[in-house]
Design a protein around this motif. Structure first.
Motif, PDB file in Angstrom:
ATOM      1  N   PRO A  48       0.844  -1.420  -0.107  1.00  0.00           N
ATOM      2  CA  PRO A  48       0.185   0.030  -0.161  1.00  0.00           C
ATOM      3  C   PRO A  48       0.716   1.496   0.064  1.00  0.00           C
ATOM      4  CG  PRO A  48      -0.715  -1.472   1.787  1.00  0.00           C
ATOM      5  CD  PRO A  48       0.529  -2.189   1.195  1.00  0.00           C
ATOM      6  N   HIS A  49       0.220   2.411  -0.415  1.00  0.00           N
ATOM      7  CA  HIS A  49       0.823   3.751  -0.285  1.00  0.00           C
ATOM      8  C   HIS A  49       1.235   4.050   1.090  1.00  0.00           C
ATOM      9  CE1 HIS A  49      -1.139   4.349  -4.204  1.00  0.00           C
ATOM     10  NE2 HIS A  49       0.083   5.205  -4.497  1.00  0.00           N
ATOM     11  N   GLN A  50       2.250   4.629   1.500  1.00  0.00           N
ATOM     12  CA  GLN A  50       2.732   5.053   2.604  1.00  0.00           C
ATOM     13  C   GLN A  50       3.365   6.437   2.627  1.00  0.00           C
ATOM     14  OE1 GLN A  50       5.177   1.639   3.445  1.00  0.00           O
ATOM     15  NE2 GLN A  50       6.803   2.576   2.403  1.00  0.00           N
ATOM     16  N   THR A  51       3.482   6.915   3.998  1.00  0.00           N
ATOM     17  CA  THR A  51       3.991   8.366   4.098  1.00  0.00           C
ATOM     18  C   THR A  51       4.961   8.414   5.304  1.00  0.00           C
ATOM     19  OG1 THR A  51       1.935   9.427   3.248  1.00  0.00           O
ATOM     20  CG2 THR A  51       3.550  10.856   4.213  1.00  0.00           C
ATOM     21  N   PRO A  52       6.115   7.632   5.091  1.00  0.00           N
ATOM     22  CA  PRO A  52       7.103   7.564   6.194  1.00  0.00           C
ATOM     23  C   PRO A  52       7.496   8.557   6.991  1.00  0.00           C
ATOM     24  CG  PRO A  52       7.724   6.138   4.068  1.00  0.00           C
ATOM     25  CD  PRO A  52       6.606   7.121   3.842  1.00  0.00           C
ATOM     26  N   GLU A  53       8.086   8.536   8.131  1.00  0.00           N
ATOM     27  CA  GLU A  53       8.526   9.583   8.856  1.00  0.00           C
ATOM     28  C   GLU A  53      10.115   9.336   8.933  1.00  0.00           C
ATOM     29  OE1 GLU A  53       6.635  10.300  12.684  1.00  0.00           O
ATOM     30  OE2 GLU A  53       4.644   9.418  11.720  1.00  0.00           O
ATOM     31  N   PHE A  54      10.714   8.564   7.820  1.00  0.00           N
ATOM     32  CA  PHE A  54      12.206   8.272   7.790  1.00  0.00           C
ATOM     33  C   PHE A  54      12.524   8.518   6.307  1.00  0.00           C
ATOM     34  CE2 PHE A  54       9.854   4.597   8.072  1.00  0.00           C
ATOM     35  CZ  PHE A  54      10.015   3.779   6.838  1.00  0.00           C
ATOM     36  N   MET A 112       6.841   0.066  12.200  1.00  0.00           N
ATOM     37  CA  MET A 112       5.618   0.187  11.675  1.00  0.00           C
ATOM     38  C   MET A 112       4.864   1.341  12.230  1.00  0.00           C
ATOM     39  SD  MET A 112       4.905  -2.152   9.668  1.00  0.00           S
ATOM     40  CE  MET A 112       3.321  -2.107   9.409  1.00  0.00           C
ATOM     41  N   GLU A 113       5.556   2.078  13.561  1.00  0.00           N
ATOM     42  CA  GLU A 113       4.878   3.252  13.873  1.00  0.00           C
ATOM     43  C   GLU A 113       5.288   4.491  13.179  1.00  0.00           C
ATOM     44  OE1 GLU A 113       6.779   0.873  15.757  1.00  0.00           O
ATOM     45  OE2 GLU A 113       4.986   0.204  16.426  1.00  0.00           O
ATOM     46  N   LEU A 114       6.309   4.527  12.301  1.00  0.00           N
ATOM     47  CA  LEU A 114       6.961   5.535  11.557  1.00  0.00           C
ATOM     48  C   LEU A 114       6.523   5.371  10.081  1.00  0.00           C
ATOM     49  CD1 LEU A 114      10.377   6.057  12.857  1.00  0.00           C
ATOM     50  CD2 LEU A 114       8.306   7.183  13.443  1.00  0.00           C
ATOM     51  N   VAL A 115       5.964   4.137   9.571  1.00  0.00           N
ATOM     52  CA  VAL A 115       5.640   3.984   8.009  1.00  0.00           C
ATOM     53  C   VAL A 115       4.326   4.637   7.683  1.00  0.00           C
ATOM     54  CG1 VAL A 115       4.695   1.683   8.072  1.00  0.00           C
ATOM     55  CG2 VAL A 115       6.234   2.398   6.226  1.00  0.00           C
ATOM     56  N   ASN A 116       3.303   4.650   8.452  1.00  0.00           N
ATOM     57  CA  ASN A 116       2.221   5.380   7.994  1.00  0.00           C
ATOM     58  C   ASN A 116       1.507   4.659   6.776  1.00  0.00           C
ATOM     59  OD1 ASN A 116       2.180   7.250  10.304  1.00  0.00           O
ATOM     60  ND2 ASN A 116       3.778   8.145   9.195  1.00  0.00           N
ATOM     61  N   ARG A 117       1.247   3.316   6.822  1.00  0.00           N
ATOM     62  CA  ARG A 117       0.914   2.765   5.409  1.00  0.00           C
ATOM     63  C   ARG A 117      -0.778   3.114   5.606  1.00  0.00           C
ATOM     64  NH1 ARG A 117       4.020  -2.641   5.855  1.00  0.00           N
ATOM     65  NH2 ARG A 117       5.963  -1.838   4.579  1.00  0.00           N
ATOM     66  N   GLU A 118      -1.289   3.178   4.188  1.00  0.00           N
ATOM     67  CA  GLU A 118      -2.671   3.370   4.192  1.00  0.00           C
ATOM     68  C   GLU A 118      -3.394   2.014   3.994  1.00  0.00           C
ATOM     69  OE1 GLU A 118      -3.167   5.992   0.393  1.00  0.00           O
ATOM     70  OE2 GLU A 118      -1.610   7.293   1.354  1.00  0.00           O
ATOM     71  N   ASP A 119      -4.640   2.180   4.380  1.00  0.00           N
ATOM     72  CA  ASP A 119      -5.417   0.869   4.546  1.00  0.00           C
ATOM     73  C   ASP A 119      -6.226   0.640   3.193  1.00  0.00           C
ATOM     74  OD1 ASP A 119      -4.836  -0.001   7.037  1.00  0.00           O
ATOM     75  OD2 ASP A 119      -6.352   1.320   7.929  1.00  0.00           O
ATOM     76  N   GLY A 120      -6.332  -0.608   2.749  1.00  0.00           N
ATOM     77  CA  GLY A 120      -7.289  -0.979   1.746  1.00  0.00           C
ATOM     78  C   GLY A 120      -6.687  -0.712   0.176  1.00  0.00           C
ATOM     79  N   VAL A 121      -5.177  -0.773   0.087  1.00  0.00           N
ATOM     80  CA  VAL A 121      -4.802  -0.492  -1.218  1.00  0.00           C
ATOM     81  C   VAL A 121      -4.217  -1.616  -1.783  1.00  0.00           C
ATOM     82  CG1 VAL A 121      -3.187   0.718  -2.587  1.00  0.00           C
ATOM     83  CG2 VAL A 121      -4.577   1.883  -0.748  1.00  0.00           C
TER      84      VAL A 121
END
Length: 121
Positions: A48-54, A112-121
């Motif tokens: 899925p798409h993600q908006t990581p904090e790294f 997993m706390e920093l990756v910010n994955r979107e659901d359902g993609v």
């Protein structure tokens, strides 16, 4: 006391999508400032798409990998590398017929706390 450590047994991250993840350094080894992983994405793999904090650096060893970064498609091949800065919306995939073998480095370490994955993609 030695000023080095040798990693002989990387942590194999359990996955359900056929992707191999061998974390050599990272949160699994008590290194929260960096993660270094060897990965193999099988053909037709995506996440899925993600908006990581790294920040994430990727170096392609063999095959090809597709990156969708803030709506732009980028394809890398063997010997190429990329830096994707934290805060970018990214989707990683291998829509190709060959596996993609690559190294990923995350600063700070992937979690997993920093990756910010979107659901359902």
């Amino acid at each position: 006391m030695k000023k080095y450590k040798i990693q002989k047994s990387p942590f194999v991250v359990p996955t359900t999508d056929g992707k191999l993840i061998e974390e050599h350094w990272g949160n699994s080894t008590g290194n929260s400032n960096v993660s270094i992983a060897h990965m193999v994405a099988p053909p037709d793999w995506s996440e899925p798409h993600q908006t990581p904090e790294f920040d994430e650096f990727t170096l392609i060893i063999s095959g090809k990998k597709q990156f969708e970064i803030d709506g732009e498609i980028v394809v890398l091949e063997k010997g190429q590398s990329i830096l994707i800065e934290k805060g970018a919306r990214v989707r990683y995939s291998n829509p190709f017929s060959e596996p993609c073998d690559y190294i990923a480095i995350c600063l700070p370490a992937f979690s997993m706390e920093l990756v910010n994955r979107e659901d359902g993609v």
